[in-house]
Design an enzyme around this catalytic site. Sequence first.
Site, PDB file in Angstrom:
ATOM      1  N   ASP A  82       0.784  -1.186  -0.129  1.00 38.85           N
ATOM      2  CA  ASP A  82      -0.121  -0.167  -0.070  1.00 38.85           C
ATOM      3  C   ASP A  82       0.936   1.315  -0.019  1.00 38.85           C
ATOM      4  O   ASP A  82       1.888   1.397   0.703  1.00 38.85           O
ATOM      5  CB  ASP A  82      -0.783   0.071   1.287  1.00 38.85           C
ATOM      6  N   HIS A  83       0.765   2.193  -1.055  1.00 37.97           N
ATOM      7  CA  HIS A  83       1.553   3.479  -0.995  1.00 37.97           C
ATOM      8  C   HIS A  83       2.973   3.247  -0.990  1.00 37.97           C
ATOM      9  O   HIS A  83       3.433   4.027  -0.214  1.00 37.97           O
ATOM     10  CB  HIS A  83       1.130   4.321   0.249  1.00 37.97           C
ATOM     11  N   ASP A 104       2.501   4.948  -5.526  1.00 43.98           N
ATOM     12  CA  ASP A 104       2.031   6.339  -5.139  1.00 43.98           C
ATOM     13  C   ASP A 104       2.973   7.381  -5.694  1.00 43.98           C
ATOM     14  O   ASP A 104       3.870   7.841  -5.003  1.00 43.98           O
ATOM     15  CB  ASP A 104       1.505   6.354  -3.734  1.00 43.98           C
ATOM     16  N   GLU A 134      -2.060   6.016  -8.393  1.00 42.26           N
ATOM     17  CA  GLU A 134      -2.948   7.024  -7.818  1.00 42.26           C
ATOM     18  C   GLU A 134      -2.703   8.167  -8.499  1.00 42.26           C
ATOM     19  O   GLU A 134      -1.791   8.849  -9.066  1.00 42.26           O
ATOM     20  CB  GLU A 134      -2.396   7.368  -6.239  1.00 42.26           C
ATOM     21  N   GLY A 214     -11.476   4.625   3.603  1.00 43.94           N
ATOM     22  CA  GLY A 214     -12.749   4.079   3.844  1.00 43.94           C
ATOM     23  C   GLY A 214     -13.510   4.268   4.840  1.00 43.94           C
ATOM     24  O   GLY A 214     -14.557   4.578   4.997  1.00 43.94           O
ATOM     25  N   ASN A 234     -10.022   0.769   0.560  1.00 43.90           N
ATOM     26  CA  ASN A 234      -8.768   0.562   1.637  1.00 43.90           C
ATOM     27  C   ASN A 234      -9.673   0.912   2.883  1.00 43.90           C
ATOM     28  O   ASN A 234     -10.323   1.965   2.980  1.00 43.90           O
ATOM     29  CB  ASN A 234      -7.929   1.427   1.253  1.00 43.90           C
TER      30      ASN A 234
HETATM   31  P1  13P Z   1      -8.760   4.565   6.437  1.00 46.01           P
HETATM   32  O1  13P Z   1      -7.533   4.259   7.482  1.00 46.01           O
HETATM   33  O2  13P Z   1      -8.956   5.895   6.344  1.00 46.01           O
HETATM   34  O3  13P Z   1      -9.740   3.515   6.487  1.00 46.01           O
HETATM   35  O4  13P Z   1      -7.731   4.452   5.002  1.00 46.01           O
HETATM   36  C1  13P Z   1      -7.106   3.133   4.805  1.00 46.01           C
HETATM   37  C2  13P Z   1      -6.469   3.615   3.411  1.00 46.01           C
HETATM   38  O5  13P Z   1      -6.903   4.193   2.650  1.00 46.01           O
HETATM   39  C3  13P Z   1      -4.899   2.848   3.328  1.00 46.01           C
HETATM   40  O6  13P Z   1      -4.453   3.071   2.305  1.00 46.01           O
END
Ligand code: 13P
Length: 337
Positions: A82-83, A104, A134, A214, A234
Amino acid sequence: MALINLKDLLLHAKENKYAVGSFNVTNLDLIDTFIDASVEENSPIIMQVAEVHFKYLKLEEIGPTLTNAANKVNIPICIHLDHGQSLKSVLRAIRAGFTSVMYDGSKYPLEENIARTKEVVKIAHSVGVSVEGEIGAVGGEAVGEEAATAHAAQKDLFTKIDEAVRFQQETGVDAMAIAIGNVHGLYKGEPELDFDRLKSISDAAGIPLVLHGGSGISDNDFKKAISLGICKINFYTGITQNAVNNVRQYLEANPGAISYPDMAKKAMDAAKETVKEVMRVFGSSKMCVADKSLCISCDEESCEALDPRFQPEAKTVLYSELVEKISKEVLSQLGKK
Ligand code: 13P
């Protein structure tokens, strides 16, 4: 075999109009918690490790732990970075067995985001690993104590439709994270998603779209976003928030408690329930159960055989093969120059 890459998983989600939850792993306990939730819900799942969380987990150790755990169950599981912030992190994740990576480049100007993401796509695709990019910028990423600060979405950073189309066409990404009023972490006020923008991007780009941030979004908004093209959501802050709240309640009710495992179990119980709840909202629950109307082997109500329409091939990458493939890719590129 349970491992699947993001592309194959999200194409199924897009076709069947649901979204797959992507949940951040920040400690070992969460791995079994997430897998238990997905098995109990018969739902595919994405377990992701964010680069900002590398301080909690070592990528080279968590990769094999995640893939081993995933391979023990018969549910499609994608292991995702992630990212990712650099090509180096992406390569580390691929080497550690991740089946998907997010690069990202949203902090860079459009041209540079495209050029950097394109490079990642070329390498990752050569070994069957999917790529999320992204376009626009979601913002609000924070770790530890800073995560308690609420953020508002910045309109000037929302995804522009023409840029999204260009980004998708020029990079070849498998999924695109977009900014439409969503932010990471806690929302300042109520989230206001720009659904018209989402629809236009989805119609124009045609690939699975990803909603970051999310936690805090309402069930109705999730459902609407999914109907308009969101295939991956996410979700993390809500999980850790509910886990901590459950621990707090437990400690208030048991001020003399000294058992760490009991406390950790309270946290994981709440985490599991949260994940199961959102899987139901995202429509991914029961996606791995045989459709009774199609099931020819029995008419048992309790039958939980896997859906014959959804038995993905394992997409895990062997390190030795990976080195071989990347070497060939690099050599062939050199040959063209
Ligand atoms: P939240 O922690 O706001 O649910 O978002 C998680 C996220 O987007 C990780 O990339």
